[in-house]
Design a protein around this motif. Structure first.
Motif, PDB file in Angstrom:
ATOM      1  N   LEU A 120      -9.073  -5.580  -5.041  1.00 12.12           N
ATOM      2  CA  LEU A 120      -9.991  -5.185  -3.881  1.00 12.12           C
ATOM      3  C   LEU A 120      -9.493  -5.385  -2.340  1.00 12.12           C
ATOM      4  O   LEU A 120      -8.899  -6.309  -1.619  1.00 12.12           O
ATOM      5  N   LEU A 121      -9.922  -4.065  -2.185  1.00 11.85           N
ATOM      6  CA  LEU A 121      -9.632  -4.167  -0.645  1.00 11.85           C
ATOM      7  C   LEU A 121     -10.892  -3.842   0.201  1.00 11.85           C
ATOM      8  O   LEU A 121     -11.302  -4.546   1.155  1.00 11.85           O
TER       9      LEU A 121
ATOM     10  N   LEU B  87     -13.199   5.161   2.471  1.00 13.42           N
ATOM     11  CA  LEU B  87     -12.799   3.845   3.007  1.00 13.42           C
ATOM     12  C   LEU B  87     -11.315   3.709   2.479  1.00 13.42           C
ATOM     13  O   LEU B  87     -10.358   2.749   2.868  1.00 13.42           O
ATOM     14  N   ARG B  88     -10.397   4.874   2.023  1.00 17.38           N
ATOM     15  CA  ARG B  88      -8.964   5.091   1.688  1.00 17.38           C
ATOM     16  C   ARG B  88      -8.177   4.147   3.112  1.00 17.38           C
ATOM     17  O   ARG B  88      -8.468   5.520   3.939  1.00 17.38           O
ATOM     18  N   PRO B  89      -7.224   3.712   3.109  1.00 19.47           N
ATOM     19  CA  PRO B  89      -6.526   3.259   4.651  1.00 19.47           C
ATOM     20  C   PRO B  89      -5.984   4.285   4.816  1.00 19.47           C
ATOM     21  O   PRO B  89      -5.295   5.211   3.840  1.00 19.47           O
TER      22      PRO B  89
ATOM     23  N   LEU C 213       1.039  -1.193  -0.427  1.00 18.16           N
ATOM     24  CA  LEU C 213       0.105   0.243   0.040  1.00 18.16           C
ATOM     25  C   LEU C 213       0.959   1.292   0.266  1.00 18.16           C
ATOM     26  O   LEU C 213       0.528   1.968  -0.124  1.00 18.16           O
ATOM     27  N   GLY C 214       2.272   0.825   0.118  1.00 21.90           N
ATOM     28  CA  GLY C 214       3.382   2.055   0.146  1.00 21.90           C
ATOM     29  C   GLY C 214       3.153   2.671  -1.376  1.00 21.90           C
ATOM     30  O   GLY C 214       3.441   3.692  -1.668  1.00 21.90           O
ATOM     31  N   ALA C 215       3.559   1.527  -2.089  1.00 13.12           N
ATOM     32  CA  ALA C 215       2.479   1.911  -3.639  1.00 13.12           C
ATOM     33  C   ALA C 215       1.516   3.113  -3.811  1.00 13.12           C
ATOM     34  O   ALA C 215       1.836   3.773  -5.418  1.00 13.12           O
ATOM     35  N   GLY C 216       0.374   3.273  -2.875  1.00 25.42           N
ATOM     36  CA  GLY C 216      -0.464   3.881  -3.391  1.00 25.42           C
ATOM     37  C   GLY C 216      -2.095   2.967  -3.897  1.00 25.42           C
ATOM     38  O   GLY C 216      -1.492   2.009  -3.767  1.00 25.42           O
ATOM     39  N   VAL C 217      -3.274   3.763  -3.227  1.00 26.00           N
ATOM     40  CA  VAL C 217      -4.077   2.868  -3.613  1.00 26.00           C
ATOM     41  C   VAL C 217      -5.245   3.791  -5.210  1.00 26.00           C
ATOM     42  O   VAL C 217      -3.879   4.420  -5.631  1.00 26.00           O
ATOM     43  N   VAL C 218      -5.691   2.915  -5.189  1.00 26.33           N
ATOM     44  CA  VAL C 218      -6.257   3.738  -5.914  1.00 26.33           C
ATOM     45  C   VAL C 218      -7.769   3.004  -5.759  1.00 26.33           C
ATOM     46  O   VAL C 218      -8.079   2.322  -5.565  1.00 26.33           O
ATOM     47  N   ALA C 219      -9.010   4.212  -6.731  1.00 20.76           N
ATOM     48  CA  ALA C 219     -10.570   4.271  -6.292  1.00 20.76           C
ATOM     49  C   ALA C 219     -11.465   3.423  -7.932  1.00 20.76           C
ATOM     50  O   ALA C 219     -10.587   4.507  -8.631  1.00 20.76           O
TER      51      ALA C 219
END
Length: 385
Positions: free
Chosen positions: A108-109, A136-138, A82-88
């Motif tokens: 999917l998270l 929802l974003r960590p 998740l250090g690489a980021g997340v997408v939505a």
């Protein structure tokens, strides 16, 4: 992450190129759990096992990948961190808004869905989506990309028909979404996103050509040819719901008469059964049909025969290896599929009349999961110098 200024052919340039190969392998070809062993990464990328080990060590130190102990160093599991980021992914339909958060591989998270008013304006819809994404974003993660699915033909980020989403009429959805979220955004028709999800992770996985029909408030199709989405010259390919079945038939919201949508959409089935089951939801009609209600079963049969006739034209022209029935209507399963196959056999040419037709296993979530995959596949993964 950004590209470096290393000279082409230099050791630094080669190292960055190899790191990118590993990152892209993790993003684009990871198994369902999002992880590879180092030995698998070596096979997928074509890099030497020792090179992969060094790259994984560097990426781990940079916080871009996580590793889990396995059998030996090269047997350890590697996945994007998740250090690489997340997408939505954001899916906005006629009466719903759904949001999904995933890592940059598209895994999917978490997801959430809520009802909305059909006339909800685009600003209000984007504000609601933004609130959901932030909830929802960590904690501590960077939002890298948004994938937005909209119910209607999309050209250059603009909905060309607002029949299903009147609050988006003439809106530059790409600019409005980028302004609302402050990050990169990809816009796509919801049926195309459903087709992408079915092709990547659904029942059409392993098929290089397929047609996914999404039946909810409207009827649209996403087309995959040679493993690529086919959008047409202006982004409106797949408007299956507006094939004319009867030029003297019911008036369609598009202004024409007798469109396939007027016979096969959820609203069409509700209207057909309204005299026997007034005000019934699709769930209730499905339950009634499953319990043996003759009127409910006939409603699905009639809709399926019409849909099969429309699909016959599609399979005659494109010869896909599979047809997927998705959207809300997927929950009807064999109640509608049996008559779809019958209609297809009646009207398609012999070589394609037996084209497999299956219900989506992703159902109403397909477009949302497709929007998440679109965001992931559009995210650049480059290292800092």
């Amino acid at each position: 992450m950004s590209s470096t200024g290393a000279a082409p052919g230099s050791t630094a340039s080669l190292r960055t190129a190899n790191q990118r190969r590993v990152l892209l392998a993790l993003r684009d070809a990871a198994p369902d759990d999002g992880a590879f062993t180092q030995a698998e990464l070596a096979r997928v990328t074509g890099l030497a096992p020792a090179t992969v080990s060094n790259i994984v060590r560097d990426l781990s130190q940079a916080g871009l990948v996580d590793t889990e102990a396995g059998s030996g160093r090269r047997g350890s599991a590697v996945r994007m961190s998740l250090g690489a980021g997340v997408v939505a992914g954001v899916d906005i339909g006629h009466r719903h808004l759904a949001v999904a958060i995933g890592d940059v591989t598209g895994r999917l998270l978490v997801e959430e869905r809520c009802p909305i008013d059909p006339d909800l304006g685009h600003r209000e819809a984007l504000a609601l989506a933004g609130t959901m994404v932030e909830r929802l974003r960590p904690d501590g993660t960077v939002l890298r990309q948004i994938g937005l699915g909209l119910a209607g033909p999309v050209t250059d980020g603009v909905i060309q028909s607002a029949a299903i989403l009147p609050g988006w009429r003439g809106v530059d959805a790409r600019s409005a979404t980028r302004e609302a979220f402050g990050t990169a955004v990809q816009i796509e028709n919801d049926a195309n996103l459903a087709a992408l999800a079915e092709h990547r992770i659904g029942v059409a996985r392993g098929h290089d050509s397929s047609v996914t029909v999404k039946i909810s408030s409207g009827v649209g199709a996403g087309i995959v040819i040679a493993n690529e989405l086919f959008r047409g010259s202006s982004g409106s390919a797949g408007e299956l719901g507006h094939l004319t079945v009867d030029e003297h038939g019911p008036l369609c919201r598009c202004g024409s008469r007798g469109c396939l949508e007027t016979y096969t959409s959820v609203e069409a089935i509700q209207a057909l059964i309204g005299g026997q089951l007034p005000g019934a939801t699709l769930d209730e009609i499905v339950a009634a049909a499953a319990a043996g209600d003759v009127s409910a079963r006939r409603a699905f049969e009639d809709a399926g025969l019409h849909l099969g006739r429309g699909l016959a034209a599609v399979v005659n022209l494109l010869n896909p290896s599979m047809v997927v029935i998705g959207g809300d209507m997927a929950q009807a399963g064999e109640l509608i599929l049996e008559s779809v196959r019958m209609g297809l056999r009646r009207h398609a040419l012999d070589p394609v009349a037996q084209t497999p037709v299956a219900a989506s296993g992703l159902g109403e979530r397909a477009s949302l999961l497709g929007s998440l995959l679109l965001a992931a596949e559009s995210t650049e993964l480059l290292l800092e110098a």
